[in-house]
Design an enzyme around this catalytic site. Sequence first.
Site, short mmCIF file in Angstrom:
data_model
loop_
_atom_site.label_atom_id
_atom_site.label_comp_id
_atom_site.label_asym_id
_atom_site.label_seq_id
_atom_site.Cartn_x
_atom_site.Cartn_y
_atom_site.Cartn_z
N CYS A 117 0.82 -1.23 0.00
CA CYS A 117 0.00 0.00 0.00
C CYS A 117 0.84 1.27 0.00
CB CYS A 117 -0.95 0.00 1.19
SG CYS A 117 -2.10 -1.37 1.11
N HIS A 259 -3.37 7.07 2.42
CA HIS A 259 -3.79 5.79 1.86
C HIS A 259 -5.13 5.42 2.48
CE1 HIS A 259 -4.02 1.65 0.80
NE2 HIS A 259 -3.80 1.22 2.03
N ASN A 289 -10.23 -0.02 -0.58
CA ASN A 289 -8.77 -0.01 -0.55
C ASN A 289 -8.24 -0.56 -1.88
OD1 ASN A 289 -6.05 -0.40 -0.09
ND2 ASN A 289 -6.30 -1.42 1.88
O1 UT7 Z 1 -4.01 -1.33 3.43
C1 UT7 Z 1 -3.02 -1.96 4.17
C2 UT7 Z 1 -3.18 -1.81 5.62
N1 UT7 Z 1 -4.40 -2.39 6.06
C3 UT7 Z 1 -5.06 -1.83 7.05
O2 UT7 Z 1 -4.66 -0.81 7.52
C4 UT7 Z 1 -6.30 -2.53 7.56
C5 UT7 Z 1 -6.27 -2.59 9.05
N2 UT7 Z 1 -7.36 -3.32 9.65
C6 UT7 Z 1 -8.67 -2.95 9.60
O3 UT7 Z 1 -9.03 -2.03 8.90
C7 UT7 Z 1 -9.65 -3.66 10.51
O4 UT7 Z 1 -8.94 -4.47 11.40
C8 UT7 Z 1 -10.71 -4.54 9.76
C9 UT7 Z 1 -11.67 -3.64 9.02
C10 UT7 Z 1 -10.02 -5.47 8.79
C11 UT7 Z 1 -11.51 -5.34 10.77
O5 UT7 Z 1 -12.12 -4.47 11.73
P1 UT7 Z 1 -11.95 -4.75 13.29
O6 UT7 Z 1 -12.73 -3.70 13.96
O7 UT7 Z 1 -10.48 -4.85 13.59
O8 UT7 Z 1 -12.69 -6.12 13.47
P2 UT7 Z 1 -12.10 -7.50 14.04
O9 UT7 Z 1 -11.21 -8.14 13.05
O10 UT7 Z 1 -11.60 -7.27 15.41
O11 UT7 Z 1 -13.44 -8.34 14.17
C12 UT7 Z 1 -14.48 -8.00 15.07
C13 UT7 Z 1 -15.64 -8.94 14.87
C14 UT7 Z 1 -15.22 -10.41 14.85
O12 UT7 Z 1 -16.27 -11.17 15.44
P3 UT7 Z 1 -16.16 -11.67 16.98
O13 UT7 Z 1 -14.91 -12.51 17.03
O14 UT7 Z 1 -16.03 -10.41 17.78
O15 UT7 Z 1 -17.41 -12.40 17.17
C15 UT7 Z 1 -15.17 -10.74 13.39
O16 UT7 Z 1 -15.40 -12.10 13.11
O17 UT7 Z 1 -16.24 -8.68 13.60
C16 UT7 Z 1 -16.30 -9.89 12.84
N3 UT7 Z 1 -16.17 -9.57 11.43
C17 UT7 Z 1 -17.22 -9.24 10.69
N4 UT7 Z 1 -18.54 -9.12 10.98
C18 UT7 Z 1 -19.35 -8.73 9.96
C19 UT7 Z 1 -15.05 -9.54 10.69
N5 UT7 Z 1 -15.37 -9.17 9.43
C20 UT7 Z 1 -16.71 -8.98 9.40
C21 UT7 Z 1 -17.61 -8.59 8.40
N6 UT7 Z 1 -18.92 -8.47 8.72
N7 UT7 Z 1 -17.22 -8.31 7.14
#
Ligand code: UT7
Length: 336
Positions: A117, A259, A289
């Site tokens: 990225c 980004h 993204n």
């Molecule tokens: O571009 C290169 C650099 N990349 C980045 O900077 C991305 C960095 N990361 C992020 O943007 C975020 O971590 C994500 C958007 C990928 C995920 O958001 P989060 O707030 O960190 O969610 P999480 O991974 O902690 O997941 C929270 C919950 C989980 O469920 P439980 O375990 O709490 O029951 C996931 O399974 O949300 C669930 N989850 C979803 N639920 C509905 C994960 N993806 C989804 C989804 N829809 N699409």
Amino acid sequence: MKETKRAVVSGVHGYVPSYALTNNELERMVDTSDEWVTTRTGIKERRILKEEGVGTSFMGINAVQGLLQKTGTDPQTVDLLICATITPDMITPATANIISHAVGAINAFSYDLQAACSGFLYALDTATQFIASGRAKKAIVVGADKMSSITDYSDRATCILFGDGAGAVLVTAGDAHDDYGILDSICKTDGIGQNLLYQKAGGSRLPASHATVNAKQHYIYQEGQAVFKTAVTAMSQVVLDIMAKNNLTAEELAYLVPHQANKRILQVVADRAGIPIEKVMLNIDKFGNTTAATIPLCLWEYENKLKQGDKLILTAFGGGFTWGATYMTWAYDGFE
Ligand code: UT7
């Protein structure tokens, strides 16, 4: 003594495919909701290159052709073309070679650069050095990715994030005494992130096989939370560092051009640098993204609002880990 030249961004253009994959459509593909995706990422839809048999170069060619046309640039006068991408058409030849050939940039030496990225920032910094040394007079930097080609549309944690697109800038040689152009850049790398955001197979360590395909190892994978935390800290720090290094205050800044990985990351980075959200370029809601394309796509979309002399900080964070910031003064008025 040869005088050092200042690299100046003299034009920008972008290309996104017409097909918009909405959150509502994703709701029908994986267990997610428009509400979750919107509040956690700020994304409403992303563009997908649906045409069969075309890759990243297709979008890069469109962006560069538009750039050459709008800036009235003869392609034969371009002497360098760098394409930042993690989704090249093929492992070899470089996608940059395919783009140069298609647009008629027959005098350009061209190559791909891979910094995930942060690829566009790294490529812009590289082009800046070629211009400053006098080795190149006119360069094109392309950021392009067809992320849909490495996205697993059964994995809700990643498929909601990524989109396809390309953006390109023309970098010309200006007078080093001028106020306009690229004034400073910081690029950083830490390989500690190598297993936190990566595509496991398809390289020399784990070449493509039936087993790698069956194990879905050709898709992008990330530990979202870990990447999120590091991205916030690293991007905030590098923005603060480049501001301090150049005695630049948030009030003097026209725009932060980050980004587009997650709207929440951008909000925190802006807060920590004391930059109001109105001064942050944002289009993640429409494009998601697009990896190396996000920053030039932002510049393209905001071009009409930009004025000569506007101070901009570009910043990115991505796989590797790689991150950085570039400070520039915009060189021309928008067309509004
Ligand atoms: O571009 C290169 C650099 N990349 C980045 O900077 C991305 C960095 N990361 C992020 O943007 C975020 O971590 C994500 C958007 C990928 C995920 O958001 P989060 O707030 O960190 O969610 P999480 O991974 O902690 O997941 C929270 C919950 C989980 O469920 P439980 O375990 O709490 O029951 C996931 O399974 O949300 C669930 N989850 C979803 N639920 C509905 C994960 N993806 C989804 C989804 N829809 N699409």
